[in-house]
Design an enzyme around this catalytic site. Structure first.
Site, PDB file in Angstrom:
ATOM      1  CD  GLU A 224      -2.528   1.735   0.342  1.00 43.61           C
ATOM      2  OE1 GLU A 224      -2.476   2.932   0.019  1.00 43.61           O
ATOM      3  OE2 GLU A 224      -3.246   0.891  -0.252  1.00 43.61           O
TER       4      GLU A 224
ATOM      5  CG  ASP B 258      -9.938  -2.935  -4.171  1.00 45.15           C
ATOM      6  OD1 ASP B 258     -10.452  -2.448  -5.194  1.00 45.15           O
ATOM      7  OD2 ASP B 258     -10.416  -2.786  -3.031  1.00 45.15           O
TER       8      ASP B 258
ATOM      9  CB  CYS C  11     -14.261   0.775  -8.310  1.00 48.39           C
ATOM     10  SG  CYS C  11     -12.748   1.751  -8.459  1.00 48.39           S
TER      11      CYS C  11
END
Length: 369
Positions: free
Chosen positions: A255, A299, A326
């Site tokens: 991350e 993601d 998304c």
């Protein structure tokens, strides 16, 4: 001009075909016959606004949010919810075909929940001391949980430019001040089944309170019963990483946001997931070819992971890649890259995180051939 709406597209508009080309019309539904006025023209399409509905689509309903006409947030609230999900599935299939040149003829599993009061987090803009969205102040929002609606009129926003708020169900907030600094009112602990996530209001966290558990379970199902060594990219504060570590031998989570990594490491301790290691860094550069994960979970944000990162992921040769997306456009583009690298799309799920909007979340499983 008079237009017959053929379908709705990603982005929310209805599409009509005319002798002069395609016309996009907001706030319409397939089957509508409308009188519309052209407001802009481009080389290969035009945009129009409805002046009168001549014949209403059978898919229509009366919008129930007080901000529907003024804020523009709930793009599809004039459409019955069960039809919205059908349209989203059609958009996913069309995106794969048009942008990824992939024919998906299999089933698309649907993960859905209530279409009202589902959002547990929101970002508010401040206008003259009042909270609202980009287009102005609001009193309440039909998509927000009751606690956030109760928060809106009570908060002192006079010194802030923007406010991030999160309900767990107690509300915590992060205030963006004029000098760019952040003032936080505290942390929230969100419980999902036996797991707990301690986050601040400005940390990214999945927004739909009704789908948290089923979203995690869908990703776990796609990784397989014994995922072995897992690499997760764009890991955030550990939403997927922590449950993955309960079934995997080892999880390495990457991350780029420093605050998210700090909170993720706290969540590792709180959930006693000692086989989970968080690494701060950019997803496209931090992992090397020396890693040999059996499963990769990613993601990425709406822009996707990018073609080069998709190629690098495939170059690790994991047996499974679970792609949480998304944006159906970037998902289709990068699915094509994975297919060219000897992967096959074998499972596809639609997670309707944001009812009454055009936003689409999918989870796709790619297995190495």
């Amino acid at each position: 001009m008079q237009l017959k709406i053929e379908k709705v597209i990603y982005g929310g508009d209805g599409l009509a075909r005319t002798e002069q080309g395609v016309v996009f019309v907001p706030r319409t539904a397939p089957g509508d016959v409308v009188e519309a006025e052209i407001v802009s023209r481009k080389k290969d399409y035009a945009t129009a606004m409805v002046t009168r509905i001549l014949e209403a689509s059978p898919d229509r309903q009366e919008p129930y949010c007080p901000n529907y006409q003024t804020m523009g947030c709930c793009h599809w609230q004039h459409i019955r919810y069960e039809k919205q999900v059908e349209y989203k599935e059609a958009i996913v299939r069309e995106s794969l075909k048009r942008l990824g040149h992939l024919e998906w003829e299999g089933a698309i599993k649907r993960v859905t929940g209530p279409d009202r009061n589902y959002r547990l987090r929101a970002t508010f803009h401040v206008t003259n001391g009042r909270l609202g969205f980009v287009d102005g102040p609001i009193r309440e929002c039909a998509s927000l949980v009751p606690e956030l609606n109760q928060f809106i009129p009570t908060v002192d926003a006079s010194a802030a430019l923007e406010i991030h708020a999160l309900s767990a169900p107690e509300v915590v907030a992060s205030f963006v001040l004029p000098d760019g600094t952040m003032k936080r009112s505290g942390h929230a602990t969100i419980h999902v089944d036996e797991l707990q996530y301690r986050v601040t209001a400005d940390t990214f966290f999945q927004a739909n309170r009704f789908l948290l558990s089923s979203f995690i379970n869908e990703v776990l199902d796609q990784t397989g019963a014994q995922p072995g060594h897992v690499l997760e990219l764009y890991a955030g504060a550990g939403f997927f990483s922590i449950p993955l570590s309960k079934v995997a031998k080892e999880v390495i989570a990457i991350e780029s946001d420093r605050a998210a990594v700090r909170q993720a490491r706290e969540n590792v301790t709180a959930n006693k997931t000692w086989n989970l290691r968080f690494v701060e860094g950019q997803a496209d550069t931090t992992f090397g070819s020396d890693l040999k994960p059996e499963v990769v979970v990613l993601d990425p944000p709406r822009a996707g992971c990018g073609v080069k990162t998709a190629e690098r992921i495939a170059g690790l040769k994991p047996r499974r890649i679970v792609y949480v997306s998304c944006n159906p456009s970037t998902f289709a583009r990068e699915a094509a890259v994975l297919v060219k690298q000897n992967y096959k799309l074998t499972r596809l799920t639609l997670v309707d995180q944001f009812p009454n909007t055009y936003h689409i979340e999918t989870v796709g499983l790619f297995e190495r051939i």
